[in-house]
Motif scaffolding. Structure first.
Motif, PDB file in Angstrom:
ATOM      1  N   GLN A 155       0.823  -1.202   0.000  1.00  0.00           N
ATOM      2  CA  GLN A 155       0.000   0.000   0.000  1.00  0.00           C
ATOM      3  C   GLN A 155       0.862   1.260   0.000  1.00  0.00           C
ATOM      4  OE1 GLN A 155      -2.829   0.119   3.164  1.00  0.00           O
ATOM      5  NE2 GLN A 155      -3.717   2.068   2.551  1.00  0.00           N
ATOM      6  N   VAL A 156       1.962   1.242   0.743  1.00  0.00           N
ATOM      7  CA  VAL A 156       2.866   2.397   0.765  1.00  0.00           C
ATOM      8  C   VAL A 156       3.473   2.624  -0.619  1.00  0.00           C
ATOM      9  CG1 VAL A 156       5.024   3.274   1.725  1.00  0.00           C
ATOM     10  CG2 VAL A 156       3.369   2.167   3.215  1.00  0.00           C
ATOM     11  N   ASN A 157       3.914   1.555  -1.262  1.00  0.00           N
ATOM     12  CA  ASN A 157       4.479   1.688  -2.613  1.00  0.00           C
ATOM     13  C   ASN A 157       3.436   2.177  -3.602  1.00  0.00           C
ATOM     14  OD1 ASN A 157       6.891   0.768  -1.598  1.00  0.00           O
ATOM     15  ND2 ASN A 157       6.665  -1.317  -2.370  1.00  0.00           N
ATOM     16  N   ARG A 158       2.218   1.738  -3.414  1.00  0.00           N
ATOM     17  CA  ARG A 158       1.144   2.174  -4.316  1.00  0.00           C
ATOM     18  C   ARG A 158       0.858   3.657  -4.141  1.00  0.00           C
ATOM     19  NH1 ARG A 158      -4.729  -0.906  -4.794  1.00  0.00           N
ATOM     20  NH2 ARG A 158      -5.568   0.336  -6.528  1.00  0.00           N
ATOM     21  N   ILE A 159       0.868   4.146  -2.910  1.00  0.00           N
ATOM     22  CA  ILE A 159       0.646   5.573  -2.660  1.00  0.00           C
ATOM     23  C   ILE A 159       1.795   6.400  -3.228  1.00  0.00           C
ATOM     24  CG2 ILE A 159       0.425   7.310  -0.849  1.00  0.00           C
ATOM     25  CD1 ILE A 159      -0.939   5.168   0.851  1.00  0.00           C
ATOM     26  N   ASN A 202       8.640   7.691   6.467  1.00  0.00           N
ATOM     27  CA  ASN A 202       7.606   8.119   5.521  1.00  0.00           C
ATOM     28  C   ASN A 202       6.474   8.846   6.242  1.00  0.00           C
ATOM     29  OD1 ASN A 202       9.037   6.937   3.441  1.00  0.00           O
ATOM     30  ND2 ASN A 202       7.850   5.054   3.450  1.00  0.00           N
ATOM     31  N   LYS A 203       6.056   8.301   7.375  1.00  0.00           N
ATOM     32  CA  LYS A 203       4.962   8.920   8.134  1.00  0.00           C
ATOM     33  C   LYS A 203       5.355  10.311   8.614  1.00  0.00           C
ATOM     34  CE  LYS A 203       2.380   8.358  12.440  1.00  0.00           C
ATOM     35  NZ  LYS A 203       2.942   9.607  13.004  1.00  0.00           N
ATOM     36  N   ASP A 228       3.869  14.051   7.655  1.00  0.00           N
ATOM     37  CA  ASP A 228       3.411  14.983   8.688  1.00  0.00           C
ATOM     38  C   ASP A 228       4.074  16.346   8.534  1.00  0.00           C
ATOM     39  OD1 ASP A 228       1.806  13.025   9.725  1.00  0.00           O
ATOM     40  OD2 ASP A 228       3.208  12.436  11.318  1.00  0.00           O
ATOM     41  N   LEU A 229       5.366  16.360   8.203  1.00  0.00           N
ATOM     42  CA  LEU A 229       6.050  17.642   7.998  1.00  0.00           C
ATOM     43  C   LEU A 229       5.501  18.375   6.784  1.00  0.00           C
ATOM     44  CD1 LEU A 229       9.757  16.653   8.779  1.00  0.00           C
ATOM     45  CD2 LEU A 229       8.204  17.958  10.220  1.00  0.00           C
ATOM     46  N   LYS A 230       5.208  17.636   5.720  1.00  0.00           N
ATOM     47  CA  LYS A 230       4.618  18.275   4.544  1.00  0.00           C
ATOM     48  C   LYS A 230       3.207  18.785   4.830  1.00  0.00           C
ATOM     49  CE  LYS A 230       7.144  16.198   0.716  1.00  0.00           C
ATOM     50  NZ  LYS A 230       7.018  15.477  -0.581  1.00  0.00           N
ATOM     51  N   SER A 231       2.534  18.158   5.791  1.00  0.00           N
ATOM     52  CA  SER A 231       1.196  18.604   6.179  1.00  0.00           C
ATOM     53  C   SER A 231       1.247  19.719   7.211  1.00  0.00           C
ATOM     54  CB  SER A 231       0.402  17.422   6.739  1.00  0.00           C
ATOM     55  OG  SER A 231       0.318  16.371   5.799  1.00  0.00           O
TER      56      SER A 231
END
Length: 661
Positions: A261-265, A304-305, A309-312
């Motif tokens: 799922q992470v790779n897909r995102i 990644n998480k 969060d930093l980008k948000s």
């Protein structure tokens, strides 16, 4: 043992002799029948556990062990260790398997060490099994060894991998091709990894003894890796198409499903929208809890998480969550996971700022965490990016000084860690300071030479090679002798290492045996065969750039701009005087005061003429024949000169003033 149990044992033994590999259900029924007559029959209990293990009923097997007590666990120690491994207790299984010397115990210990991420121990055990082959399946050993090598590469211990290049045997089965692909991807060889993954997919599709469901289950991890490789190569459209083909519904393993799922995102357009990506990732984090991934995978998933969060713009939450984890960990430490959290924590305090603005917000953290390695390296990097290499060197030197005051062995290992030493040496080289760079390399080499090869960290061999190469250029005899000892020890540990052989030959050409060293090196004629000596001689020697040159942000003018004649600047008519005549040449003295111009003539007749002559004759000597136009008295009151009367200025040493009466 009772008579009923002794009568049931021959029946069970005869049944085992007549059974085949597929008769595990019948064996289990016979064992249960025997246990009805005697529950304490250890042989029947052991046979029952083996049948349960063959049927993959591991939970029932652990219940049987718990019901049988310590005697059964001691009697069937190998089966008990394997059951612990299969029921999610690899640490207990590895500890129990260490007490056995049989080949089966080594298999269980190797698999348990793999699951506990002790890849070094797993690699050693598989090397022992491969070196002494018996009735084991050679293909299984090759598959397991390849999986361990791939994990060593992922975990940053690639120096322990003996086989880097895939061989012909690795391309014969899809499992070995997949493991070789994972090793290539971990080393950053994405092109080779893509080819090996395609080979593994083709081999798996060509198998005839696998059903469609089994084949799909085997193809899922291959597809997940292909999505990752395509995304890393920037081929997002192909990665997104492959992610849709893989799907998420058919993946049974929770951790594999979350990684997919992470790779897909990452491959989809959701990666550009951090809020959407954060929402999608939050759904899959809980699903992977029953089956935890490896630690290096967990570290990447956490990064990644936090990055999302930093980008948000969730700076405060990211700073608090990372600070809670860092407080529980003692500093300094070299753990990559905690050091990466320190970098994320610093980025959260910087609030998307870079350069000097980021340093203003990050430097106060250094007062609270002066020994945080991740924070120190972050500040060093920001200093370098802002052109302040001197502050970066001072920061690392002060950190090394604090570590030097501590006398424990752990701090000494940290002080001479290959990564930190490499950063310090790089800063010294950029500043043109070769002597301190050689000094710190010499100290680090002496420290790690006292340790055995198995006790050295990853990268220590490369550090020793760099130290030996740098010490060869030193004019000090001690450094030359140390370089000889370093390359001699490296060549003794691995006589096939070309770098060590070349270094030993360069350090001690007289004492070393040339034949044994040059056997693994390429001949000089072959190295020089592609060089054009005439072209090198005509080109000349390249001079290195001066390290003291002043850095400037201005672009240098091109040759065309330097040779191109400049056009006269056009003056606006509004700035020209009213009586301006372009045919007349402007007076070059128009900017000087009137009295400083050559055309100036003072007013006042004789008095003015005398004053002008007195002003222009300062410092000249009088002539014997009187005054002339070119030779005037040295002072205004000289011979033949008229003194100009005026008010006498008051001085400090003047006479008394007359007051009014």
């Amino acid at each position: 043992m009772s008579s009923s149990s002794s009568s049931s044992l021959p029946a069970l033994t005869s049944l085992l002799q007549q059974s085949h590999i597929d008769d595990h259900d019948q064996i289990l029924k016979a064992a249960n029948t025997a246990l009805k007559h005697s529950k304490a029959d250890l042989d029947a209990q052991r046979i029952k556990i083996v049948a349960l293990l063959k049927l993959d009923r591991f939970d029932d097997a652990i219940h049987a062990f718990n019901g049988g007590g310590d005697k059964l666990k001691e009697r069937a120690r190998l089966e008990y260790a394997y059951t612990l491994y299969k029921t999610g207790k690899p640490s207990e299984a590895a500890e129990l398997a260490q007490h056995g010397d049989d080949r089966g115990y080594k298999h269980v210990a190797a698999q348990a060490s793999y699951r506990t991420e002790d890849f070094r121990r797993a690699a050693e055990l598989y090397q022992q099994l491969v070196a002494q082959p018996e009735d084991d399946a050679e293909a299984d050993l090759r598959i397991n060894s390849g999986a361990v090598d791939a994990q060593l590469e992922w975990a940053g211990q690639g120096d322990l991998v003996l086989k880097k290049k895939p061989g012909r045997q690795d391309l014969e089965a899809y499992e070995t091709a997949y493991n070789a692909a994972c090793g290539s991807i971990a080393r950053g060889e994405l092109g080779q990894g893509e080819v090996l993954l395609k080979r593994a997919r083709d081999l798996c599709n060509a198998l005839e003894d696998l059903g469609e469901e089994e084949k799909r289950a085997e193809l899922l991890p291959i597809g997940v890796q292909q999505v990752y490789v395509l995304a890393r190569q920037g081929r997002r459209e192909q990665a997104e198409e492959m992610a849709r083909e893989v799907g998420l519904e058919g993946i049974a393993d929770a951790s594999t499903r979350h990684i997919a799922q992470v790779n897909r995102i990452a491959a989809s357009g959701a990666a550009g929208n951090p809020f959407m990506a954060q929402r999608l990732l939050a759904k899959g984090i809980r699903a992977s809890e029953p089956d935890h991934p490896f630690r290096f995978q967990t570290s990447i998933l956490d990064q990644n998480k936090y990055a999302i969060d930093l980008k948000s713009l969730k700076f405060s939450g990211t700073a608090e969550s990372t600070a809670e984890i860092l407080v529980k960990r003692q500093s300094p430490n070299l753990d990559a996971y905690y050091n990466s959290l320190s970098v994320i924590n610093a980025a959260a305090y910087a609030k998307a700022r870079t350069g000097k603005e980021a340093l203003k917000h990050i430097l106060p953290l250094l007062e609270r965490r002066p020994n945080d390695v991740g924070l120190i390296l972050t500040i060093v990097q920001l200093y370098v990016l802002t052109g302040n290499s001197a502050s970066a060197i001072n920061l690392l030197e002060s950190f090394f000084g604090r570590l030097e005051k501590l006398s424990s062995a752990a701090e000494a290992d940290m002080r001479f860690a290959p990564g930190l030493v490499g950063a310090m040496v790089s800063l010294y080289h950029n500043a043109g300071r070769r002597a301190p760079a050689r000094r710190i390399l010499a100290n680090a080499a002496q420290h790690w030479r006292r340790r055995k090869a198995a006790e050295r960290p990853s990268g220590a061999v490369h550090l020793l090679k760099a130290a030996g190469s740098a010490l060869l250029d030193s004019p000090e005899p001690e450094h030359q002798h140390l370089a000889t000892e370093i390359f001699s020890a490296l060549h003794k540990e691995d006589d096939s290492d070309r770098y060590a052989a070349a270094g030993l030959l360069a350090a001690s050409p007289s004492s070393a045996a040339p034949s044994s060293l040059t056997a693994s090196l390429q001949p000089i004629d072959r190295l020089l065969s592609t060089l054009d000596t005439d072209a090198l001689e005509s080109t000349g020697i390249a001079q290195p750039a001066s390290t003291t040159a002043v850095n400037t942000r201005k672009r240098p003018a091109s040759d065309e701009q330097q040779t191109k004649p400049t056009k006269p600047k056009r003056i606006r008519t509004s700035r020209l005087p009213k009586d301006y005549d372009p045919s007349k040449v402007p007076d070059p003295e128009r900017w000087l005061p009137l009295r400083d111009r050559s055309t100036y003539r003072p007013k006042g007749g004789k008095k003015g003429k005398a004053a002008r002559q007195a002003l222009l004759s300062q410092g000249s000597a009088p002539t014997a024949g009187g005054e002339s136009e070119g030779s005037r008295p040295g002072t205004p009151g000289g011979a033949g000169a008229e003194v100009v009367k005026g008010k006498v200025p008051l001085g400090k040493g003047g006479g008394k003033r007359k007051g009014k009466r």
